[in-house]
Design a protein around this motif. Structure first.
Motif, PDB file in Angstrom:
ATOM      1  N   SER A  54      11.867 -38.671 -20.118  1.00 20.89           N
ATOM      2  CA  SER A  54      10.545 -38.086 -20.372  1.00 20.89           C
ATOM      3  C   SER A  54      10.114 -37.222 -19.196  1.00 20.89           C
ATOM      4  O   SER A  54      10.523 -37.453 -18.061  1.00 20.89           O
ATOM      5  N   ASN A  55       9.293 -36.242 -19.494  1.00 21.70           N
ATOM      6  CA  ASN A  55       8.578 -35.474 -18.488  1.00 21.70           C
ATOM      7  C   ASN A  55       7.093 -35.727 -18.708  1.00 21.70           C
ATOM      8  O   ASN A  55       6.682 -36.139 -19.789  1.00 21.70           O
ATOM      9  N   VAL A  56       6.310 -35.443 -17.694  1.00 23.22           N
ATOM     10  CA  VAL A  56       4.864 -35.463 -17.826  1.00 23.22           C
ATOM     11  C   VAL A  56       4.389 -34.020 -17.733  1.00 23.22           C
ATOM     12  O   VAL A  56       4.693 -33.315 -16.761  1.00 23.22           O
ATOM     13  N   VAL A  57       3.685 -33.578 -18.757  1.00 27.45           N
ATOM     14  CA  VAL A  57       3.130 -32.231 -18.793  1.00 27.45           C
ATOM     15  C   VAL A  57       1.629 -32.359 -18.569  1.00 27.45           C
ATOM     16  O   VAL A  57       0.948 -33.121 -19.258  1.00 27.45           O
ATOM     17  N   THR A  58       1.128 -31.620 -17.583  1.00 23.23           N
ATOM     18  CA  THR A  58      -0.301 -31.625 -17.289  1.00 23.23           C
ATOM     19  C   THR A  58      -0.836 -30.217 -17.498  1.00 23.23           C
ATOM     20  O   THR A  58      -0.406 -29.275 -16.819  1.00 23.23           O
ATOM     21  N   ALA A  59      -1.730 -30.077 -18.461  1.00 17.60           N
ATOM     22  CA  ALA A  59      -2.380 -28.793 -18.735  1.00 17.60           C
ATOM     23  C   ALA A  59      -3.802 -28.887 -18.200  1.00 17.60           C
ATOM     24  O   ALA A  59      -4.550 -29.799 -18.557  1.00 17.60           O
ATOM     25  N   THR A  60      -4.163 -27.956 -17.343  1.00 21.10           N
ATOM     26  CA  THR A  60      -5.513 -27.931 -16.789  1.00 21.10           C
ATOM     27  C   THR A  60      -6.245 -26.714 -17.314  1.00 21.10           C
ATOM     28  O   THR A  60      -5.786 -25.581 -17.149  1.00 21.10           O
ATOM     29  N   TRP A  61      -7.349 -26.977 -17.955  1.00 19.71           N
ATOM     30  CA  TRP A  61      -8.225 -25.948 -18.510  1.00 19.71           C
ATOM     31  C   TRP A  61      -9.516 -25.937 -17.706  1.00 19.71           C
ATOM     32  O   TRP A  61      -9.916 -26.966 -17.156  1.00 19.71           O
ATOM     33  N   THR A  62     -10.189 -24.798 -17.681  1.00 16.46           N
ATOM     34  CA  THR A  62     -11.490 -24.726 -17.023  1.00 16.46           C
ATOM     35  C   THR A  62     -12.538 -24.189 -18.000  1.00 16.46           C
ATOM     36  O   THR A  62     -12.221 -23.456 -18.941  1.00 16.46           O
ATOM     37  N   LEU A  63     -13.749 -24.600 -17.730  1.00 12.86           N
ATOM     38  CA  LEU A  63     -14.930 -24.067 -18.405  1.00 12.86           C
ATOM     39  C   LEU A  63     -15.931 -23.749 -17.312  1.00 12.86           C
ATOM     40  O   LEU A  63     -15.980 -24.446 -16.290  1.00 12.86           O
ATOM     41  N   PRO A  64     -16.732 -22.715 -17.484  1.00  8.88           N
ATOM     42  CA  PRO A  64     -17.582 -22.256 -16.385  1.00  8.88           C
ATOM     43  C   PRO A  64     -18.772 -23.138 -16.042  1.00  8.88           C
ATOM     44  O   PRO A  64     -19.378 -22.961 -14.987  1.00  8.88           O
ATOM     45  N   SER A  65     -19.100 -24.112 -16.909  1.00  9.17           N
ATOM     46  CA  SER A  65     -20.304 -24.917 -16.664  1.00  9.17           C
ATOM     47  C   SER A  65     -20.287 -26.158 -17.553  1.00  9.17           C
ATOM     48  O   SER A  65     -19.540 -26.214 -18.543  1.00  9.17           O
ATOM     49  N   PRO A  66     -21.146 -27.134 -17.239  1.00  6.19           N
ATOM     50  CA  PRO A  66     -21.280 -28.283 -18.139  1.00  6.19           C
ATOM     51  C   PRO A  66     -21.733 -27.856 -19.544  1.00  6.19           C
ATOM     52  O   PRO A  66     -21.260 -28.402 -20.536  1.00  6.19           O
ATOM     53  N   GLN A  67     -22.614 -26.878 -19.624  1.00  8.36           N
ATOM     54  CA  GLN A  67     -23.057 -26.399 -20.939  1.00  8.36           C
ATOM     55  C   GLN A  67     -21.878 -25.858 -21.743  1.00  8.36           C
ATOM     56  O   GLN A  67     -21.756 -26.124 -22.936  1.00  8.36           O
ATOM     57  N   ALA A  68     -21.002 -25.112 -21.091  1.00  7.60           N
ATOM     58  CA  ALA A  68     -19.811 -24.582 -21.780  1.00  7.60           C
ATOM     59  C   ALA A  68     -18.907 -25.723 -22.239  1.00  7.60           C
ATOM     60  O   ALA A  68     -18.299 -25.650 -23.309  1.00  7.60           O
ATOM     61  N   TRP A  69     -18.833 -26.795 -21.439  1.00  8.15           N
ATOM     62  CA  TRP A  69     -18.034 -27.954 -21.855  1.00  8.15           C
ATOM     63  C   TRP A  69     -18.630 -28.577 -23.112  1.00  8.15           C
ATOM     64  O   TRP A  69     -17.913 -28.904 -24.054  1.00  8.15           O
ATOM     65  N   TRP A  70     -19.947 -28.746 -23.139  1.00 10.10           N
ATOM     66  CA  TRP A  70     -20.582 -29.294 -24.337  1.00 10.10           C
ATOM     67  C   TRP A  70     -20.348 -28.403 -25.544  1.00 10.10           C
ATOM     68  O   TRP A  70     -20.051 -28.884 -26.643  1.00 10.10           O
ATOM     69  N   GLU A  71     -20.472 -27.097 -25.368  1.00 13.13           N
ATOM     70  CA  GLU A  71     -20.255 -26.173 -26.483  1.00 13.13           C
ATOM     71  C   GLU A  71     -18.830 -26.277 -27.013  1.00 13.13           C
ATOM     72  O   GLU A  71     -18.603 -26.283 -28.219  1.00 13.13           O
ATOM     73  N   MET A  72     -17.849 -26.361 -26.101  1.00 12.72           N
ATOM     74  CA  MET A  72     -16.457 -26.526 -26.512  1.00 12.72           C
ATOM     75  C   MET A  72     -16.298 -27.823 -27.285  1.00 12.72           C
ATOM     76  O   MET A  72     -15.635 -27.873 -28.327  1.00 12.72           O
ATOM     77  N   THR A  73     -16.911 -28.883 -26.801  1.00  5.70           N
ATOM     78  CA  THR A  73     -16.818 -30.186 -27.453  1.00  5.70           C
ATOM     79  C   THR A  73     -17.423 -30.137 -28.847  1.00  5.70           C
ATOM     80  O   THR A  73     -16.846 -30.654 -29.809  1.00  5.70           O
ATOM     81  N   TRP A  74     -18.581 -29.506 -28.978  1.00  8.63           N
ATOM     82  CA  TRP A  74     -19.241 -29.411 -30.284  1.00  8.63           C
ATOM     83  C   TRP A  74     -18.413 -28.598 -31.278  1.00  8.63           C
ATOM     84  O   TRP A  74     -18.449 -28.853 -32.475  1.00  8.63           O
ATOM     85  N   LYS A  75     -17.676 -27.621 -30.788  1.00  6.93           N
ATOM     86  CA  LYS A  75     -16.801 -26.835 -31.669  1.00  6.93           C
ATOM     87  C   LYS A  75     -15.567 -27.628 -32.075  1.00  6.93           C
ATOM     88  O   LYS A  75     -15.088 -27.512 -33.194  1.00  6.93           O
ATOM     89  N   GLY A  76     -15.024 -28.403 -31.158  1.00  8.96           N
ATOM     90  CA  GLY A  76     -13.762 -29.081 -31.403  1.00  8.96           C
ATOM     91  C   GLY A  76     -13.855 -30.367 -32.192  1.00  8.96           C
ATOM     92  O   GLY A  76     -13.004 -30.636 -33.041  1.00  8.96           O
ATOM     93  N   ARG A  77     -14.853 -31.176 -31.931  1.00  9.97           N
ATOM     94  CA  ARG A  77     -14.907 -32.501 -32.565  1.00  9.97           C
ATOM     95  C   ARG A  77     -14.935 -32.475 -34.083  1.00  9.97           C
ATOM     96  O   ARG A  77     -14.258 -33.265 -34.719  1.00  9.97           O
ATOM     97  N   PRO A  78     -15.706 -31.592 -34.712  1.00  6.18           N
ATOM     98  CA  PRO A  78     -15.716 -31.605 -36.179  1.00  6.18           C
ATOM     99  C   PRO A  78     -14.531 -30.863 -36.818  1.00  6.18           C
ATOM    100  O   PRO A  78     -14.410 -30.850 -38.035  1.00  6.18           O
TER     101      PRO A  78
END
Length: 113
Positions: A54-78
């Motif tokens: 096995s290998n371990v793959v680590t993908a690191t993503w960034t978002l510019p702010s906590p608000q952007a993180w919430w917006e991404m979450t709201w788009k992805g969860r449903p």
């Protein structure tokens, strides 16, 4: 604003790391970008494509702010296609986790995630 990091850590099945990375970049990454995420890097550990381990793959993503993180979450969860995508590549992975983080110096100014 403080940057938020989304860290996906995937333990691949033996010999599947390269296929996983290629599939992740081709199929998962475009939707993540549409949800506002910016890919910072993909790391493979150890730094060799194993055929029998096995290998371990680590993908690191960034978002510019906590608000952007919430917006991404709201788009992805449903979105049922995200769960379906992960189910569709289950044969390539042993385990996956996701963590959300920020630089220690930025946390006091962020308020609540």
């Amino acid at each position: 604003m403080a940057e938020v990091f989304v860290i996906d850590r995937i333990v691949t099945r033996p010999g599947c790391a390269r296929q996983f990375v290629d599939t992740y970049l081709a199929e998962y990454a475009p939707g993540a970008r549409d949800r506002g995420m910016t890919l910072r890097d993909i790391l493979v550990s150890p730094p060799i494509w194993f055929d029998d381990q096995s290998n371990v793959v680590t993908a690191t993503w960034t978002l510019p702010s906590p608000q952007a993180w919430w917006e991404m979450t709201w788009k992805g969860r449903p979105d049922p296609s995200l769960g379906q995508w992960w189910e569709g590549i289950a044969q390539l992975i042993v385990k996956r986790t996701r963590n959300v983080a920020a630089a220690a110096d930025d946390i006091d100014g962020m308020g609540s995630l």
